[in-house]
Design an enzyme around this catalytic site. Structure first.
Site, PDB file in Angstrom:
ATOM      1  N   SER A 221      23.274  26.075  -3.590  1.00  0.00           N
ATOM      2  CA  SER A 221      23.502  25.040  -4.522  1.00  0.00           C
ATOM      3  C   SER A 221      24.882  24.516  -4.711  1.00  0.00           C
ATOM      4  CB  SER A 221      23.063  25.462  -5.895  1.00  0.00           C
ATOM      5  OG  SER A 221      23.008  24.661  -6.971  1.00  0.00           O
ATOM      6  N   ASP A 447      13.044  20.313  -4.018  1.00  0.00           N
ATOM      7  CA  ASP A 447      14.079  20.968  -4.962  1.00  0.00           C
ATOM      8  C   ASP A 447      14.221  20.357  -6.299  1.00  0.00           C
ATOM      9  OD1 ASP A 447      16.382  22.173  -5.843  1.00  0.00           O
ATOM     10  OD2 ASP A 447      16.722  22.979  -3.860  1.00  0.00           O
ATOM     11  N   HIS A 475      14.422  26.264  -5.410  1.00  0.00           N
ATOM     12  CA  HIS A 475      16.031  25.889  -5.203  1.00  0.00           C
ATOM     13  C   HIS A 475      16.765  27.383  -4.613  1.00  0.00           C
ATOM     14  CE1 HIS A 475      19.988  24.222  -5.766  1.00  0.00           C
ATOM     15  NE2 HIS A 475      20.141  25.267  -6.633  1.00  0.00           N
TER      16      HIS A 475
END
Length: 512
Positions: A221, A447, A475
């Site tokens: 991320s 995602d 994710h």
């Protein structure tokens, strides 16, 4: 989370490495950083010794506090700040490869304890690497940036971000301006220096204090953006680089805010709604995706006038329904079934079973924290430029609210905060991949948080990278039960063997 027994480094050899080798290992600023200062790092940083101790709440890890300058571009002046760091010692020291550094996403996630979970999921990698991490500057346990009280945080998003009446819009803009001002007034002067560029210099000092000439890096991320920035500023210090479900680093945080509502709405409509419709016999929420969506929207409207009150007294407002639903979309196996159980409980709240009410409390009870929002705000508002046209943001976010309401409805709160933020002097970092070995990027097509189109653009910007695309929409791909992904990443981390070209992996089977 699996924990390993405590292991401690012998201090004398490490201390010797710190005092003798650190000054040579820590490079001067390069690229954009060179224009910000002369690159000299005072000895009080490079010659410090980390006082390791067992981490509170994580007995398999050692923790310490590292002293860093508030501003790396002028390190000889200004107050020092602390960055909390951790390490999980390689479990197979005879085959030890070196150091694997990781960080947390967000911005606003805390990374200090993450090596323990990583080691539990990736024992082969944990045998070969000392896995290290940290809480980024601005976060608790490091020197924190303070912006809001709990009550101010709870009021920040209001009750229904879809309310676009003039009074509601004025209230959102007012609270956003208050947040921007409070970060400057209550942050102890730290807020302007909570940036990704400052963080990667903290990381390089950490690397040097560990006595490592190079590191491997894994980041999911926003931590993938951190890794890309670090590799750009210190390419000669990177041996392996894995960027998982990356926040787009080819543009600005403003452009990312514009794209993200679309990806959350796509995940909601293409993955979750059909999943729930296929399980109508269990959850009784509708037999088609359209019927499920209509039911969800009806529940949201009802909560505006009659919020469900959780067992701890907190109300489930429309915004809390949005927040809990959005958070559940990150991982199908971990989130879809709990969300469905909580939604079913809301539909007959007065007679819902204790298990359903408890799950509703878990799913809809909490959303972020004042500490998370302070870090998120500082990083996103400082890192890259934002438009300060508040009227323009009101118009643009009205479009997001109509087209992508799940997340787009709250975009005004974030955009208005950065529009009111003082102009940042953080140097721009342009990621190119120059000087790096082949790097590995992971992404899924649906995602919600890291939109696939942005990952593709970042992949093109990071020359020499290999993109592994996974079906579905979770994710975070590595350590997510996908044997194809885990095999590719483990091989890369252990041998440096990257795929010859971009490749794909199937999505894990849906459960629940």
């Amino acid at each position: 989370m699996r924990m390993f027994g405590k292991r401690r480094w012998r201090r004398a050899p490490v201390a010797g490495l710190v005092t003798v080798a650190t000054a040579a290992l820590l490079p001067t600023a390069t690229g954009s950083a060179a224009a910000a200062g002369d690159g000299h790092v005072p000895a009080r940083y490079t010659e410090q010794r980390l006082d390791w101790h067992t981490c509170d709440g994580a007995p398999s890890l050692d923790c310490a506090t590292m002293t860093v300058p508030r501003d790396w571009h002028h390190p000889a002046s200004g107050p020092d700040i602390g960055v909390s760091v951790s390490r999980h010692r390689a479990t197979g020291p005879a085959a030890r490869r070196g150091v694997l550094m990781m960080a947390a996403g967000g911005p606003g996630g805390q990374g200090l304890h993450r090596p323990a979970g990583f080691a539990g999921k990736s024992p082969a990698v944990a045998a070969a690497y000392d896995i290290v991490s940290f809480n980024q500057r601005g976060l608790p346990l490091s020197t924190p940036v303070t912006c809001q009280t709990r009550s101010e945080f709870d009021a920040f998003f209001g009750d229904d971000s879809r309310d676009r009446s003039p009074a509601a819009v004025r209230g959102t803009v007012r609270r956003s301006r208050q947040l921007a001002r409070a970060c400057q007034e209550r942050g102890g002067g730290l807020a302007p220096y909570v940036t990704t560029g400052q963080t990667v210099r903290d990381m390089d000092l950490f690397r040097a204090l560990l006595g490592a000439r190079t590191i491997a890096y894994y980041g999911p991320s926003y931590a993938a953006m951190i890794g890309a920035y670090y590799a750009t500023e210190f390419p000669h210090r990177v041996e392996r680089l894995v960027l998982d479900s990356s926040v787009a680093f080819d543009g600005t945080w403003e452009s990312f805010l514009v794209d993200q509502p679309r990806s959350f709405q796509r995940r909601f409509e293409r993955d979750f709604l059909p999943w729930l419709a296929a399980r109508d016999a269990t959850y009784h929420y509708g037999r088609t995706a359209a019927a499920v969506k209509a039911m969800w929207e009806a529940r949201r409207r009802a909560l505006r006038d009659h919020p469900a009150v959780l067992d701890d007294g907190r109300p489930v407002t429309p915004n809390r329904l949005d927040f809990g639903t959005g958070q559940a979309l990150y991982n199908a196996a971990q989130g879809f079934a709990p969300l469905a159980t909580a939604l079913a409980a809301l539909d007959h709240w007065d007679t819902a079973a204790p298990a359903g009410r408890g799950m509703a409390k878990t799913v809809f009870g909490d959303y972020l924290s004042p500490e998370f929002l302070a870090e998120y705000t500082a990083v996103t508002c400082n890192d890259t430029p934002w438009s300060h046209d508040m009227d323009g943001w009101v118009r643009r976010t009205a479009t997001y609210t109509a087209k992508y309401p799940l997340v787009g409805a709250r975009a005004l709160a974030f955009a208005a905060t950065c529009a009111a933020w003082p102009a940042s002097r953080a140097p721009h970092v342009r990621v190119t991949g120059k000087g790096l070995p082949p790097t590995l990027m992971l992404a899924s097509r649906h995602d919600p948080a890291a939109h696939y189109e942005g990952v593709q653009r970042s992949h093109r910007a990071l020359r020499g990278s290999r993109l592994v695309t996974v079906g579905g929409g979770d994710h975070g791909q590595y350590g997510n039960g996908n044997r194809c992904v885990d095999t590719l990443v483990n091989r890369y981390l252990m041998t440096g063997g990257a795929p010859a070209r971009d490749t794909t992996c199937p999505a894990p089977a849906a459960t629940g």
